[in-house]
Design a protein around this motif. Structure first.
Motif, PDB file in Angstrom:
ATOM      1  N   GLY A 113       3.828   0.255  -1.429  1.00 43.23           N
ATOM      2  CA  GLY A 113       4.608   0.479   0.241  1.00 43.23           C
ATOM      3  C   GLY A 113       5.106  -0.488   0.731  1.00 43.23           C
ATOM      4  O   GLY A 113       4.637  -1.888   0.942  1.00 43.23           O
ATOM      5  N   LYS A 114       6.010   0.132   2.039  1.00 43.72           N
ATOM      6  CA  LYS A 114       6.523  -1.532   3.156  1.00 43.72           C
ATOM      7  C   LYS A 114       6.690  -0.199   3.299  1.00 43.72           C
ATOM      8  O   LYS A 114       6.835   0.323   4.028  1.00 43.72           O
ATOM      9  N   ILE A 115       7.515  -1.097   5.033  1.00 41.20           N
ATOM     10  CA  ILE A 115       8.029  -0.518   6.393  1.00 41.20           C
ATOM     11  C   ILE A 115       8.762  -1.368   7.061  1.00 41.20           C
ATOM     12  O   ILE A 115       8.891  -2.342   7.147  1.00 41.20           O
ATOM     13  N   ASP A 116      10.098   0.085   7.116  1.00 40.91           N
ATOM     14  CA  ASP A 116      10.872  -0.740   7.730  1.00 40.91           C
ATOM     15  C   ASP A 116      11.561  -0.367   8.768  1.00 40.91           C
ATOM     16  O   ASP A 116      10.479   0.845   9.218  1.00 40.91           O
TER      17      ASP A 116
ATOM     18  N   SER B 288       8.791   2.856   9.900  1.00 36.71           N
ATOM     19  CA  SER B 288       9.257   4.201   8.935  1.00 36.71           C
ATOM     20  C   SER B 288       8.478   3.386   7.711  1.00 36.71           C
ATOM     21  O   SER B 288       8.588   2.236   7.251  1.00 36.71           O
ATOM     22  N   GLY B 289       7.339   3.663   7.308  1.00 34.66           N
ATOM     23  CA  GLY B 289       6.823   3.910   6.151  1.00 34.66           C
ATOM     24  C   GLY B 289       7.952   4.244   4.582  1.00 34.66           C
ATOM     25  O   GLY B 289       7.894   5.370   4.668  1.00 34.66           O
ATOM     26  N   TYR B 290       7.695   3.740   3.639  1.00 30.39           N
ATOM     27  CA  TYR B 290       8.186   4.398   2.522  1.00 30.39           C
ATOM     28  C   TYR B 290       7.131   3.347   1.618  1.00 30.39           C
ATOM     29  O   TYR B 290       6.544   2.851   1.061  1.00 30.39           O
ATOM     30  N   ILE B 291       7.019   4.903   0.811  1.00 35.79           N
ATOM     31  CA  ILE B 291       6.003   4.706  -0.408  1.00 35.79           C
ATOM     32  C   ILE B 291       7.073   4.379  -2.074  1.00 35.79           C
ATOM     33  O   ILE B 291       7.834   4.922  -2.507  1.00 35.79           O
TER      34      ILE B 291
ATOM     35  N   MET C 158      -0.268   2.914   7.061  1.00 33.88           N
ATOM     36  CA  MET C 158       1.165   3.440   7.620  1.00 33.88           C
ATOM     37  C   MET C 158       0.623   3.947   9.214  1.00 33.88           C
ATOM     38  O   MET C 158       1.626   2.871  10.358  1.00 33.88           O
ATOM     39  N   LYS C 159       0.123   4.281   9.064  1.00 31.31           N
ATOM     40  CA  LYS C 159       0.344   4.963  10.869  1.00 31.31           C
ATOM     41  C   LYS C 159      -0.319   3.952  11.852  1.00 31.31           C
ATOM     42  O   LYS C 159       0.239   4.465  13.111  1.00 31.31           O
ATOM     43  N   GLU C 160      -1.426   3.360  11.303  1.00 27.42           N
ATOM     44  CA  GLU C 160      -2.300   2.437  12.147  1.00 27.42           C
ATOM     45  C   GLU C 160      -1.205   1.355  12.187  1.00 27.42           C
ATOM     46  O   GLU C 160      -1.345   0.986  13.355  1.00 27.42           O
ATOM     47  N   HIS C 161      -0.437   1.270  11.508  1.00 31.69           N
ATOM     48  CA  HIS C 161       1.292  -0.013  11.575  1.00 31.69           C
ATOM     49  C   HIS C 161       1.882   0.700  13.238  1.00 31.69           C
ATOM     50  O   HIS C 161       3.330   0.153  12.701  1.00 31.69           O
ATOM     51  N   GLY C 162       2.200   2.125  13.674  1.00 29.54           N
ATOM     52  CA  GLY C 162       2.547   2.753  13.852  1.00 29.54           C
ATOM     53  C   GLY C 162       4.086   2.578  13.215  1.00 29.54           C
ATOM     54  O   GLY C 162       5.177   3.223  14.393  1.00 29.54           O
TER      55      GLY C 162
ATOM     56  N   LEU D 276       9.907   8.698   1.247  1.00 27.93           N
ATOM     57  CA  LEU D 276       9.617   8.480  -1.467  1.00 27.93           C
ATOM     58  C   LEU D 276      11.042   9.109  -1.478  1.00 27.93           C
ATOM     59  O   LEU D 276      11.607  10.294  -1.104  1.00 27.93           O
ATOM     60  N   GLU D 277      10.752   8.487  -3.065  1.00 27.72           N
ATOM     61  CA  GLU D 277      12.102   9.529  -2.868  1.00 27.72           C
ATOM     62  C   GLU D 277      11.327  10.066  -4.786  1.00 27.72           C
ATOM     63  O   GLU D 277       9.848   8.745  -5.184  1.00 27.72           O
ATOM     64  N   THR D 278      11.416  11.102  -4.987  1.00 27.40           N
ATOM     65  CA  THR D 278      10.869  11.381  -5.948  1.00 27.40           C
ATOM     66  C   THR D 278      11.964  12.105  -7.235  1.00 27.40           C
ATOM     67  O   THR D 278      12.904  13.222  -6.649  1.00 27.40           O
TER      68      THR D 278
END
Length: 185
Positions: free
Chosen positions: A85-88, A103-106, A132-136, A142-144
């Motif tokens: 994942g990543k954070i944007d 916003s987190g992204y898987i 991700m929640k811990e990082h605020g 995500l896309e599927t």
């Protein structure tokens, strides 16, 4: 092997989820470039979208804490599953005002076929959402693939993601995708 997944959608979004252990499976953090081939191999077998080494390095070097691997305790050097994942920063418009939110992204979730239906994928998703929640982060996206019913059940039914957008011909194989979002409390 047995697994116990005890949570509900509200617990995930509220951050009240404890992560259950899965017998015979250990969850470890991505450490360094020595693990990148294993991540690429897992993801390459499962996802229809081919990623270059640069895509993997972008995620893994910038957000190593959001790459979690699952290994069998019998073979602790061979990952059997992973989430990446990543954070944007994202603009959120509320009553005409712009707010920057995290916003987190898987980007990737893969489980070796021999280890599916044991709760490993669910556990990886839970773990990355909690981080991700811990990082605020205020939400996770995500896309599927529209054709991937198992992924839709996992994200929508088990975790409460909602369909935000249909992305027509999103993938290189011309497959359509759903963009899914989970709002975190």
């Amino acid at each position: 092997m047995t697994s116990t997944i005890n949570y509900n959608k509200q617990d995930v979004t509220d951050g009240k989820v404890s992560v259950d252990e899965i017998e015979g499976i250990e969850f470890i953090d991505y450490h360094d470039e020595s693990q990148i081939d294993a991540v690429m191999s897992l993801v390459g077998r499962d996802l229809s979208e081919p990623y270059s080494i640069f895509t993997y390095r972008f995620f893994l070097h910038r957000f190593p804490e959001l790459c979690i691997l699952a290994v069998s305790k019998d073979h602790p050097t061979e990952p059997i599953a992973c989430v990446v994942g990543k954070i944007d920063l994202e603009d959120l418009y509320v009553n005409g005002n712009v707010h920057n939110i995290k916003s987190g992204y898987i980007g990737m979730l893969a489980v070796d076929q021999r280890y599916r239906r044991l709760g490993i994928g669910s556990s990886l998703v839970k773990r990355v959402i909690m981080r991700m929640k811990e990082h605020g982060c205020s939400s996770v996206t995500l896309e599927t693939e529209v054709s991937n019913k198992a992924a839709q059940r996992l994200y929508q039914e088990a975790f409460g993601f909602i369909r935000e957008e249909l992305l027509v011909r999103y993938y290189l194989n011309w497959g359509d995708a759903y963009r899914l979002r989970l709002w975190l409390a």
